[in-house]
Scaffold this motif. Structure first.
Motif, PDB file in Angstrom:
ATOM      1  N   MET B   1       0.847  -1.195   0.000  1.00  0.00           N
ATOM      2  CA  MET B   1       0.000   0.000   0.000  1.00  0.00           C
ATOM      3  C   MET B   1       0.877   1.238   0.000  1.00  0.00           C
ATOM      4  SD  MET B   1      -3.366  -0.389   2.323  1.00  0.00           S
ATOM      5  CE  MET B   1      -3.753  -2.125   2.262  1.00  0.00           C
ATOM      6  N   ILE B  12      -8.952  10.800   0.383  1.00  0.00           N
ATOM      7  CA  ILE B  12     -10.315  10.309   0.100  1.00  0.00           C
ATOM      8  C   ILE B  12     -11.359  11.317   0.578  1.00  0.00           C
ATOM      9  CG2 ILE B  12      -9.849   7.818  -0.053  1.00  0.00           C
ATOM     10  CD1 ILE B  12     -11.006   7.576   2.789  1.00  0.00           C
ATOM     11  N   ILE B  48     -20.711   8.728   5.597  1.00  0.00           N
ATOM     12  CA  ILE B  48     -20.821   7.258   5.638  1.00  0.00           C
ATOM     13  C   ILE B  48     -19.820   6.635   4.667  1.00  0.00           C
ATOM     14  CG2 ILE B  48     -22.360   5.277   5.279  1.00  0.00           C
ATOM     15  CD1 ILE B  48     -24.718   7.106   6.000  1.00  0.00           C
ATOM     16  N   GLY B  49     -19.676   7.260   3.504  1.00  0.00           N
ATOM     17  CA  GLY B  49     -18.709   6.765   2.514  1.00  0.00           C
ATOM     18  C   GLY B  49     -17.284   6.793   3.055  1.00  0.00           C
ATOM     19  N   LEU B  53     -14.890   3.533   3.548  1.00  0.00           N
ATOM     20  CA  LEU B  53     -13.587   3.369   2.892  1.00  0.00           C
ATOM     21  C   LEU B  53     -12.511   3.028   3.934  1.00  0.00           C
ATOM     22  CD1 LEU B  53     -13.769   6.252   0.293  1.00  0.00           C
ATOM     23  CD2 LEU B  53     -13.493   3.840  -0.258  1.00  0.00           C
ATOM     24  N   PHE B  63     -13.939  -7.885   2.741  1.00  0.00           N
ATOM     25  CA  PHE B  63     -15.256  -7.255   2.629  1.00  0.00           C
ATOM     26  C   PHE B  63     -14.990  -5.860   2.082  1.00  0.00           C
ATOM     27  CE2 PHE B  63     -19.396  -6.183   4.931  1.00  0.00           C
ATOM     28  CZ  PHE B  63     -20.134  -7.095   4.214  1.00  0.00           C
ATOM     29  N   PRO B  64     -15.508  -5.543   0.908  1.00  0.00           N
ATOM     30  CA  PRO B  64     -15.158  -4.274   0.287  1.00  0.00           C
ATOM     31  C   PRO B  64     -15.880  -3.089   0.907  1.00  0.00           C
ATOM     32  CG  PRO B  64     -16.720  -5.432  -1.072  1.00  0.00           C
ATOM     33  CD  PRO B  64     -16.433  -6.338   0.091  1.00  0.00           C
ATOM     34  N   ALA B  65     -15.311  -1.902   0.709  1.00  0.00           N
ATOM     35  CA  ALA B  65     -15.911  -0.676   1.218  1.00  0.00           C
ATOM     36  C   ALA B  65     -17.352  -0.530   0.740  1.00  0.00           C
ATOM     37  CB  ALA B  65     -15.073   0.521   0.772  1.00  0.00           C
ATOM     38  N   PHE B  66     -17.607  -0.944  -0.497  1.00  0.00           N
ATOM     39  CA  PHE B  66     -18.968  -0.838  -1.042  1.00  0.00           C
ATOM     40  C   PHE B  66     -19.967  -1.567  -0.146  1.00  0.00           C
ATOM     41  CE2 PHE B  66     -22.547  -1.923  -3.741  1.00  0.00           C
ATOM     42  CZ  PHE B  66     -22.736  -0.768  -4.478  1.00  0.00           C
ATOM     43  N   ALA B  67     -19.584  -2.755   0.309  1.00  0.00           N
ATOM     44  CA  ALA B  67     -20.481  -3.541   1.145  1.00  0.00           C
ATOM     45  C   ALA B  67     -20.679  -2.874   2.510  1.00  0.00           C
ATOM     46  CB  ALA B  67     -19.942  -4.956   1.303  1.00  0.00           C
ATOM     47  N   ALA B  69     -20.603   0.331   3.131  1.00  0.00           N
ATOM     48  CA  ALA B  69     -21.474   1.491   2.939  1.00  0.00           C
ATOM     49  C   ALA B  69     -22.933   1.051   2.790  1.00  0.00           C
ATOM     50  CB  ALA B  69     -21.018   2.297   1.725  1.00  0.00           C
ATOM     51  N   THR B  70     -23.147  -0.050   2.058  1.00  0.00           N
ATOM     52  CA  THR B  70     -24.517  -0.546   1.889  1.00  0.00           C
ATOM     53  C   THR B  70     -25.091  -0.978   3.236  1.00  0.00           C
ATOM     54  OG1 THR B  70     -23.915  -1.342  -0.298  1.00  0.00           O
ATOM     55  CG2 THR B  70     -25.959  -2.172   0.605  1.00  0.00           C
ATOM     56  N   VAL B  71     -24.285  -1.694   4.014  1.00  0.00           N
ATOM     57  CA  VAL B  71     -24.778  -2.202   5.302  1.00  0.00           C
ATOM     58  C   VAL B  71     -25.068  -1.045   6.269  1.00  0.00           C
ATOM     59  CG1 VAL B  71     -24.151  -3.533   7.353  1.00  0.00           C
ATOM     60  CG2 VAL B  71     -23.733  -4.474   5.073  1.00  0.00           C
ATOM     61  N   GLY B  73     -25.904   2.090   5.469  1.00  0.00           N
ATOM     62  CA  GLY B  73     -27.133   2.724   4.972  1.00  0.00           C
ATOM     63  C   GLY B  73     -28.352   1.884   5.325  1.00  0.00           C
ATOM     64  N   LEU B  74     -28.213   0.566   5.196  1.00  0.00           N
ATOM     65  CA  LEU B  74     -29.308  -0.363   5.488  1.00  0.00           C
ATOM     66  C   LEU B  74     -29.692  -0.301   6.970  1.00  0.00           C
ATOM     67  CD1 LEU B  74     -29.108  -4.102   4.363  1.00  0.00           C
ATOM     68  CD2 LEU B  74     -30.101  -3.486   6.526  1.00  0.00           C
TER      69      LEU B  74
END
Lengths: 287, 154
Positions: B1, B12, B48-49, B53, B63-67, B69-71, B73-74
């Motif tokens: 990294m 970011i 939240i984003g 990240l 587990f990706p950042a996308f997941a 963020a979805t969780v 929000g959910l």
């Protein structure tokens, strides 16, 4: 991971220190693309019983490809100066950052639908096996086209990042299997959203229920799922757009969680067996 | 990294602000929603984003950042969440489709990097790819249709 996630070490291009010109050109280009795409707006027209749905997101990907340094930028000097190769390199990790607002919106669509989603639980879990459909459709075609072990990498799944990683690690990136998975990965990267955007609008022709179709949209790629479910939601009436998006997002989340295990324990063993069985039927032994 | 921690967070955060502005502009042009109305929700979404990240980078799970963020929000918008109404009223002015256009603009630009390698590929693998995409979609849809009708949900 299958969500357009860059691997470690690829974040470097987003560094802003001393790189203001590149960032300015990148974000202003994106802003211009977004403005143009939103001004064109959504359009749909019937094709037989289905709908072709053209959404701003589809124009945005097409315009983005066209203005990039390796397409029209190769021939148009002013374009090459503004949308340089650096701009493409910065855009790759930015894709991941730009996915965050969408992910949150998906979450806020899923939350209120929670009770409906729980009752549909068994369908969510079992339809994951539908992803094996790729093997049964793509393997015969690959063999008939004369591909050999490229077919293993190419037909085992839709080849998003997780599959790419597993296949290239197992067989090596220079192997025929590696070439197959790279080919499908690249095809998906370039044409995936466009293809699924059109497929989502046309899919109701099959007569399947919009909820079943929206579950099918969630196949492990955030951008393909979005193109697919947004077009589907525009094309059908009778089921609310919120519900369709929530079902697609949930299915996508499950694929993200289970996809790599299904690949390692089910899909790869299965395709290797089918290959060993079918390959001699289509034309002699393996080279 | 290669991008170390304080620089990663700072960068970011800046990028989320840029994307927030682009999204709010698109939201105004495409869906006629005033930027003033959409800004508070966009700010919440960006926060939240940002958290997601960081989780994607620092939590040692595949587990990706996308997941994440979805969780997040959910969870905030579940029927039994105490903040459901607040979160939904803030985020509703930010149209779902408005968040998709900037993503695909960045995606399109980054695809420029792949165009040259595409040209070296055989057309056959493109055909195989289209079969793979269609096969996944049709396979999943058929199974979902069967189970949902068996359960009497459709």
């Amino acid at each position: 991971m299958a969500n357009d996630e860059p691997g470690s070490g690829v974040w470097e291009p987003i560094r802003t220190v001393g790189r203001w010109s590149i960032h300015l050109r990148t974000h202003l280009t994106v802003l211009a693309i977004v403005v143009v795409s939103e001004l064109i707006g959504s359009h749909q027209f019937g094709v037989g019983p289905g709908q072709v749905v053209l959404l701003p997101l589809l124009y945005a990907v097409v315009i983005g490809i066209l203005v990039s340094y390796s397409v029209l930028g190769r021939y148009l000097q002013p374009l090459r100066a503004v949308v340089s190769k650096d701009v493409s390199e910065v855009s790759a990790p930015l894709l991941t950052v730009a996915l965050m607002p969408l992910a949150v919106k998906y979450g806020t669509q899923v939350g209120p639908e929670f009770n409906n989603l729980v009752s549909a639980g068994p369908a969510f879990l079992l339809q994951e096996l539908g992803n094996l459909g790729t093997i049964f459709v793509a393997l015969p075609v690959a063999l008939l086209l004369g591909l050999r072990r490229e077919a293993i990498g190419g037909a085992v799944s839709i080849a998003r990042e997780a599959t790419f990683a597993v296949v290239t690690e197992r067989y090596g990136i220079e192997s025929p299997e590696g070439r197959g998975v790279i080919g499908v990965y690249l095809t998906g990267t370039v044409f995936g959203t466009i293809f699924f955007g059109l497929l989502g609008g046309l899919a109701p022709i099959t007569g399947l229920h919009p909820l079943a179709l929206s579950m099918a949209c969630g196949m492990g790629s955030a951008s393909m799922m979005t193109a697919c479910s947004s077009s589907l939601a525009e094309a059908v009436s009778g089921v609310s757009a919120e519900r369709l998006l929530a079902f697609a997002a949930t299915s996508n989340l499950l694929t993200a969680l289970t996809g790599i295990y299904v690949l390692i324990f089910v899909s790869l063993p299965l395709i290797n067996r089918l290959y060993a069985f079918a390959r001699p039927l289509v034309g002699g032994e393996d080279a | 990294m290669t991008l170390e921690s304080p620089a990663f967070e700072a960068n970011i955060a800046k990028m989320l602000v840029v994307i927030g502005v682009v999204t709010v502009v698109g939201n105004a042009i495409g869906y006629g929603i005033s930027p003033v109305e959409a800004a508070p929700g966009m700010a919440l979404i960006a926060v939240i984003g940002f958290v997601s990240l960081l989780l994607g980078r620092h939590v040692p799970l595949e587990f990706p950042a996308f997941a994440y963020a979805t969780v997040i929000g959910l969870v905030l918008s579940l029927p039994f969440s105490p903040v459901q109404e607040l979160v939904l009223s803030l985020t509703d002015p930010v149209q779902f489709l408005a968040t998709t256009t900037p993503i695909l603009a960045y995606a399109g630009l980054s695809i420029g990097l792949q165009v040259t390698s595409m040209k070296r590929m055989s057309w056959k693998i493109v055909v195989v790819a289209i079969c793979a995409f269609t096969g996944t979609f049709v396979g999943s849809a058929l199974i979902a249709q069967a189970i949902l009708s068996y359960q009497g949900l459709i």
